[in-house]
Design a protein around this motif. Structure first.
Motif, PDB file in Angstrom:
ATOM      1  N   SER A  11      52.320  42.244  40.736  1.00 45.47           N
ATOM      2  CA  SER A  11      51.439  41.510  41.641  1.00 45.47           C
ATOM      3  C   SER A  11      51.185  42.253  42.951  1.00 45.47           C
ATOM      4  O   SER A  11      50.033  42.416  43.357  1.00 45.47           O
ATOM      5  N   LEU A  18      48.887  45.282  42.314  1.00 43.99           N
ATOM      6  CA  LEU A  18      47.496  44.881  42.093  1.00 43.99           C
ATOM      7  C   LEU A  18      46.864  44.349  43.378  1.00 43.99           C
ATOM      8  O   LEU A  18      45.683  44.601  43.643  1.00 43.99           O
ATOM      9  N   THR A  19      47.625  43.631  44.170  1.00 45.39           N
ATOM     10  CA  THR A  19      47.108  43.117  45.440  1.00 45.39           C
ATOM     11  C   THR A  19      46.694  44.266  46.351  1.00 45.39           C
ATOM     12  O   THR A  19      45.648  44.218  46.988  1.00 45.39           O
ATOM     13  N   THR A  62      43.786  38.915  42.815  1.00 41.12           N
ATOM     14  CA  THR A  62      45.039  39.226  42.142  1.00 41.12           C
ATOM     15  C   THR A  62      45.776  38.028  41.590  1.00 41.12           C
ATOM     16  O   THR A  62      46.348  38.098  40.505  1.00 41.12           O
ATOM     17  N   ALA A  87      47.355  38.872  37.729  1.00 41.58           N
ATOM     18  CA  ALA A  87      48.614  39.596  37.533  1.00 41.58           C
ATOM     19  C   ALA A  87      49.381  39.065  36.325  1.00 41.58           C
ATOM     20  O   ALA A  87      49.908  39.833  35.518  1.00 41.58           O
ATOM     21  N   LEU A 103      40.639  42.199  35.111  1.00 37.77           N
ATOM     22  CA  LEU A 103      40.643  42.625  36.502  1.00 37.77           C
ATOM     23  C   LEU A 103      39.334  42.251  37.221  1.00 37.77           C
ATOM     24  O   LEU A 103      39.340  41.928  38.401  1.00 37.77           O
TER      25      LEU A 103
END
Length: 193
Positions: free
Chosen positions: A132, A135-136, A144, A148, A190
């Motif tokens: 997470s 990705l953030t 995100t 995630a 995504l």
């Protein structure tokens, strides 16, 4: 002066012993599971006395917990172009699992999480604390939160089917075939608004 000497000092014997115990434990837990793994078997594999395992780790549960300490070793996703993020993630996990699938703590965790509450909790913690935030950093917080978990599910599903269940339809594929096929699904996740 003293700090420089400590940095250049050879590894202590206790570090070697801890590493040997942890490697033996990961192998045993991965092949036999938590219930069937014994301290004596781990000690025999590490070529030490069982009392040393207890000295360093205290109990089988604490040894299992140490064996589940995992760094996903994610690359810096902020440096990856957005349209290549999914391919990078799939390639990273394939590379990670295929380097040493029998000794990989992530596969041990995946195998154990199905039947062991401690392992399931650890799986949640690791993915929440590592996937997470990565990705953030790459996508921003607004994109995100929901993604995630779904991306983790896709990557863990790949690990489960290719390395643990060994489904023939998945094991016959090359890494590039998997990347070419799975990355678009992850990329769609995504990009979902």
């Amino acid at each position: 002066m003293m700090q420089d000497a400590e940095k250049n000092a050879p590894p202590r014997r206790s570090d070697h012993t801890r590493a040997a115990i942890l490697n033996a434990a990961r192998h045993r837990f991965a092949t036999q599971g938590f219930e069937r793994t014994t301290i004596r078997a781990v000690a025999a594999d590490a070529e030490i006395d069982p009392s040393m395992v207890m000295r360093y780790y205290g109990s089988k549960a604490q040894l299992f917990d140490a064996a589940l300490a995992i760094d996903l070793r994610l690359p810096d996703l902020t440096a990856v172009p957005a349209d290549d993020l999914a391919r990078t993630l799939v390639r990273h996990f394939l590379h990670r699992w295929e380097d040493d699938p029998t000794g990989d703590a992530l596969l041990l965790l995946l195998r154990s999480a199905v039947t062991n509450d401690q392992a399931a909790t650890r799986m949640h913690e690791i993915f929440a604390a590592q996937i997470s935030p990565a990705l953030t950093a790459a996508l921003g917080p607004e994109r995100t939160a929901a993604r995630a978990g779904l991306i983790s599910a896709q990557l863990l599903g790949l690990g489960l089917t290719r390395y643990l269940l060994r489904l023939p339809a998945v094991t016959v594929l090359t890494a590039e075939q998997i990347i070419d096929t799975l990355a678009p699904a992850i990329q769609a996740t995504l990009e979902q608004r």
